[in-house]
Scaffold this active site. Structure first.
Site, mmCIF file in Angstrom:
data_model
loop_
_atom_site.group_PDB
_atom_site.id
_atom_site.type_symbol
_atom_site.label_atom_id
_atom_site.label_comp_id
_atom_site.label_asym_id
_atom_site.label_seq_id
_atom_site.Cartn_x
_atom_site.Cartn_y
_atom_site.Cartn_z
ATOM 1 N N CYS A 57 34.152 -2.371 -9.322
ATOM 2 C CA CYS A 57 34.396 -2.207 -7.885
ATOM 3 C C CYS A 57 33.905 -3.446 -7.143
ATOM 4 C CB CYS A 57 33.660 -0.968 -7.376
ATOM 5 S SG CYS A 57 33.697 -0.796 -5.583
ATOM 6 N N CYS B 277 37.363 0.535 -3.405
ATOM 7 C CA CYS B 277 38.340 0.284 -4.474
ATOM 8 C C CYS B 277 39.263 1.461 -4.737
ATOM 9 C CB CYS B 277 37.619 -0.099 -5.768
ATOM 10 S SG CYS B 277 36.726 1.265 -6.551
ATOM 11 N N GLU C 234 -10.086 0.740 8.242
ATOM 12 C CA GLU C 234 -9.781 -0.438 9.055
ATOM 13 C C GLU C 234 -8.507 -0.202 9.863
ATOM 14 O OE1 GLU C 234 -9.337 -3.799 6.468
ATOM 15 O OE2 GLU C 234 -11.062 -3.225 5.259
ATOM 16 N N TYR D 253 -9.050 -9.409 6.617
ATOM 17 C CA TYR D 253 -9.302 -8.081 6.062
ATOM 18 C C TYR D 253 -9.712 -8.082 4.587
ATOM 19 C CZ TYR D 253 -4.403 -8.331 4.452
ATOM 20 O OH TYR D 253 -3.214 -8.703 3.861
ATOM 21 N N ASP E 65 -0.212 -4.346 13.210
ATOM 22 C CA ASP E 65 1.233 -4.540 13.084
ATOM 23 C C ASP E 65 1.543 -6.019 13.314
ATOM 24 O OD1 ASP E 65 3.860 -3.985 12.690
ATOM 25 O OD2 ASP E 65 4.214 -3.108 14.660
ATOM 26 N N CYS F 173 36.392 6.131 -3.715
ATOM 27 C CA CYS F 173 35.593 5.017 -3.206
ATOM 28 C C CYS F 173 36.309 4.368 -2.020
ATOM 29 C CB CYS F 173 35.365 3.987 -4.314
ATOM 30 S SG CYS F 173 34.574 2.473 -3.731
ATOM 31 N N LEU G 284 0.842 -1.200 0.000
ATOM 32 C CA LEU G 284 0.000 0.000 0.000
ATOM 33 C C LEU G 284 0.873 1.244 0.000
ATOM 34 C CD1 LEU G 284 -2.697 -0.912 2.684
ATOM 35 C CD2 LEU G 284 -2.996 -0.879 0.212
ATOM 36 N N CYS H 60 30.533 5.622 -7.177
ATOM 37 C CA CYS H 60 31.842 5.113 -7.560
ATOM 38 C C CYS H 60 31.829 4.895 -9.069
ATOM 39 C CB CYS H 60 32.126 3.801 -6.829
ATOM 40 S SG CYS H 60 33.563 2.907 -7.453
ATOM 41 N N ARG I 226 3.013 -13.902 3.158
ATOM 42 C CA ARG I 226 3.029 -12.971 2.030
ATOM 43 C C ARG I 226 4.250 -13.213 1.142
ATOM 44 N NH1 ARG I 226 5.100 -8.366 0.016
ATOM 45 N NH2 ARG I 226 3.651 -6.888 -0.929
ATOM 46 N N LYS J 30 -4.799 -0.885 10.837
ATOM 47 C CA LYS J 30 -3.606 -1.434 10.188
ATOM 48 C C LYS J 30 -2.815 -2.177 11.270
ATOM 49 C CE LYS J 30 0.261 -0.390 7.181
ATOM 50 N NZ LYS J 30 1.203 -1.215 7.954
ATOM 51 N N LYS K 59 -0.332 6.239 8.202
ATOM 52 C CA LYS K 59 0.607 5.826 9.246
ATOM 53 C C LYS K 59 0.590 6.853 10.380
ATOM 54 C CE LYS K 59 2.692 2.598 8.647
ATOM 55 N NZ LYS K 59 3.926 2.180 7.989
#
Length: 667
Positions: A430, A410, A117, A226, A121, A407, A87, A425, A140, A119, A313
């Site tokens: 590398c 390297c 609804e 859900y 956790d 870098c 989502l 880089c 999932r 959400k 959220k």
């Protein structure tokens, strides 16, 4: 006491199962028990004894099967019948109103309402029922393929193992651990000198992925449903209708509330932001969905998320800590990413010791220095980030940070392309880039090569056995068996896993190449529009942009990838190794369905639903779930449901399974 004969035992077992299911429903779904725990336990013990005496009467949907069974060696892979998309997120009122504006625009003035609804956790899961019995549960995973956790899900008391309706159906829900159960579990672990779980979500995820389902049974997991993805016998017009039906069938559905418009949604979000702590389970926000299912289909989805839903959220929890250092990490595209090394701090249920600083501009904008006291939070309760510096706490010992000119791996020159925020880089060989590129190539969502992980890749690179991922296909067992932790058996397993990956589908190969900005969603879109790597290589940026959901950034990245000589050489060696660089069937006559829509109803004898979907899509058609005036064919199996009546009313052409088989196989 006279011993029961089989017939009487069967009747007693049936009666006990029905009583136990009724009391499980009252206790775990309605939270309204009508008997004591002791009485319930007595009934369960009677059933266990009867089934022990008559083991041939044990069924997969018996309540006794919730206690856990034999220990598994591994979880089997399960391909989802429909992709589990992510989502998009909203973090404030403006984001919610922007989402609503997009919905209005795409629906051209049609009326719509929302459903809001919790959400939760927890851990998303898929459930399949066949003929009224719980048949399969899966994680999932990557959205396309999950893991078979059926045995562990059978231990969840709020999930019915048998329902009244004798139909094929697929649902989605969220597995979670109640806060009270989480506390009990951690107290128990501390008493046993075991490390406590960091948070309820981690505990739930760890429980679901136990190979021993008896351990999962001890964890008292719960689930809230859900969504209903498919039903072989019924059609629904709204999401609220679906929830009402699922309740009737004995499922515990997610809390939900209807909302007439986005302002009502905002009020609900503000209310739950204050009241979330009163729940016995963790929620990190709310999910807002269009109620009308036909409008959802009209709105459709992007490559990664539905256009008819969004996740709001809650504001993230914030804490102060100190930046001890700033480290640079290199990605597979050469991007240098600064990361803050923090004094560890507890944040949103876990210990945080690192936080992304994104890029050089972000560090300058926030004036972040090594030694600073900073405010950190988890963006969307997931990714730790530095919000701001507490400048009044500075004492002069803090050190400014500068991006390296070379870098750190390297030593090659670092450049920042014009118009980009990221420094890179310049050396495509590398070691850090090569390692990350190969790790991406072998990852589960890509070529899924078991046994080839970071440690082995590092050894292969350090011993000059490979330079890039194409070289994996030219390795021999003799190259591997003398490496650290690589004996005869393990080296043989690696070679076999590499060989097996040659059969990965075209979509996975496209994603595995590591083209910048081409994630699994974009790879899927490309695979639908092109039959081979050669065709994509020949496409111009303009032609790519003409494809829905492929924008200018992705298009330019694809063109640039194929212009790079090193990448063309990689593809040449992959082709030499036998990797699938084109679809299995690309002939024009194999696309004879030309976008026609098929709906299936009733029980099919020769195919699974997944198989008919694949057959239709490979032939250029579309398998959809509901009958409408735009449906081209309804294919009926045994005991067709209401879709059959609706198709007759709309004049949709109806095929028997035999007629469909003849149509699909004639080519």
């Amino acid at each position: 006491m006279a011993k029961l004969n089989r017939e009487k035992a069967e009747k007693k077992i049936k009666a006990l199962r029905e009583k136990i299911r009724e009391h499980e429903y009252k206790y775990f779904v309605l939270d309204d028990p009508s008997i004591s725990d002791a009485e319930f336990d007595q009934m369960m013990q009677k059933l266990i004894k009867l089934e022990a005496d008559f083991p041939e009467l044990i069924t997969e949907d018996s309540p006794t099967q919730r206690v856990g069974g034999e220990v598994l060696d591994e979880f089997k892979k399960v391909e989802h019948s429909a992709t589990m998309l992510s989502l998009d997120n909203a973090f404030d009122k403006r984001d919610l109103r922007d989402f609503d504006n997009r919905v209005q625009k795409n629906l051209n003035g049609e009326d719509y309402q929302y459903v809001v609804e919790h959400k939760i956790d927890g851990l998303s899961a898929v459930m399949r029922y066949n003929n009224g019995s719980f048949e399969l549960g899966a994680t999932r995973g990557n959205g396309e393929v999950g893991e078979d956790i059926t045995k562990n899900m059978k231990t969840i008391r709020s999930l019915p193992l048998k329902i009244e309706e004798k139909a094929e159906m697929e649902l989605r829900g969220e597995i979670y651990l109640a806060k009270s159960e989480f506390q009990r579990l951690n107290e128990e672990r501390l008493e046993n000198d075991e490390s406590p779980f960091a948070n309820p979500r981690n505990a739930a995820a760890g429980s679901v992925r136990q190979l021993d389902s008896k351990i999962a049974a001890q964890r008292s997991l719960s689930i809230l449903i859900y969504d209903l993805i498919s039903h072989s016998e019924r059609e629904f017009e709204t999401h609220l209708e679906v929830f009402s039906y699922l309740r009737e069938q004995g499922f515990k559905v997610n809390w939900h509330q209807s909302a007439a418009d986005i302002e009502a949604v905002i009020e609900i979000c503000e209310k739950w932001q204050e009241e979330r702590e009163g729940l016995d389970f963790e929620i990190d926000g709310l999910v807002i969905k269009i109620n009308n299912l036909a409008l959802r289909e009209k709105l459709g989805s992007t490559a990664r998320s539905p256009r008819w839903a969004i996740a709001y959220k809650f504001p993230a929890q914030q804490k102060t800590t100190k930046i001890k250092d700033i480290e640079i990490s290199l990605g597979r595209t050469g991007a240098l990413t600064p990361t803050a090394i923090l004094e560890p701090v507890e944040l949103a249920g876990s210990t945080v010791s690192r936080a992304t600083l994104h890029n050089e501009d972000e560090i300058k904008r926030k004036d972040i220095r090594v030694g600073d006291t900073v405010l950190v939070q988890k963006a969307g309760d997931i990714i730790p980030e530095v919000i701001k510096v507490i400048k009044e706490d500075r004492d002069g010992s803090e050190k400014e940070f500068k991006m390296p000119e070379n870098c750190p791996v390297c030593g090659s020159e670092v450049i920042r392309p014009e118009g980009e925020a990221v420094s890179r880089c310049t050396n495509i060989s590398c070691p850090a880039q090569r390692k990350e590129s190969i790790l991406h190539f072998v990852s589960r969502d890509a070529m899924n090569i078991d046994g080839v992980g970071p440690a082995l890749i590092e050894q292969l690179l350090n011993n000059n056995l490979i330079e890039d991922y194409a070289d994996l296909y030219f390795l021999k067992q003799s190259h591997l068996k003398d490496l650290e932790r690589m004996g005869e058996k393990s080296s043989q397993n690696v070679i076999e896993a590499i060989e097996a990956s040659k059969e990965r589908e075209f979509l996975r190969v496209l994603y595995a190449l590591g083209i910048r900005h081409v994630g699994i969603g974009a790879a899927r879109i490309l695979a639908k529009n092109f039959d081979s790597i050669e065709q994509i290589k020949e496409a111009t940026a303009e032609e790519l942009e003409d494809i829905d959901e492929i924008g200018p950034v992705i298009a330019e990245s694809i063109v640039g990838f194929f212009q790079e000589r090193h990448n063309r050489d990689l593809l040449s060696r992959l082709k030499q190794a036998g990797i699938r660089l084109e679809k299995e069937n690309t002939a024009e006559n194999e696309k004879f369905l030309n976008g026609q829509k098929f709906v299936f109803t009733g029980s099919l004898n020769n195919y699974t639903r997944s198989e008919v979907k694949d057959l239709v899509e490979k032939a250029g058609g579309r398998a959809v779930s509901s009958v409408s005036s735009k449906t081209d064919y309804l294919v009926i199996g045994d005991n067709p449901g209401s879709k059959y009546d609706k198709a007759k009313q709309l004049g949709v052409e109806i095929l028997s399974e035999a007629e469909f088989k003849e149509m699909i196989e004639k080519k």
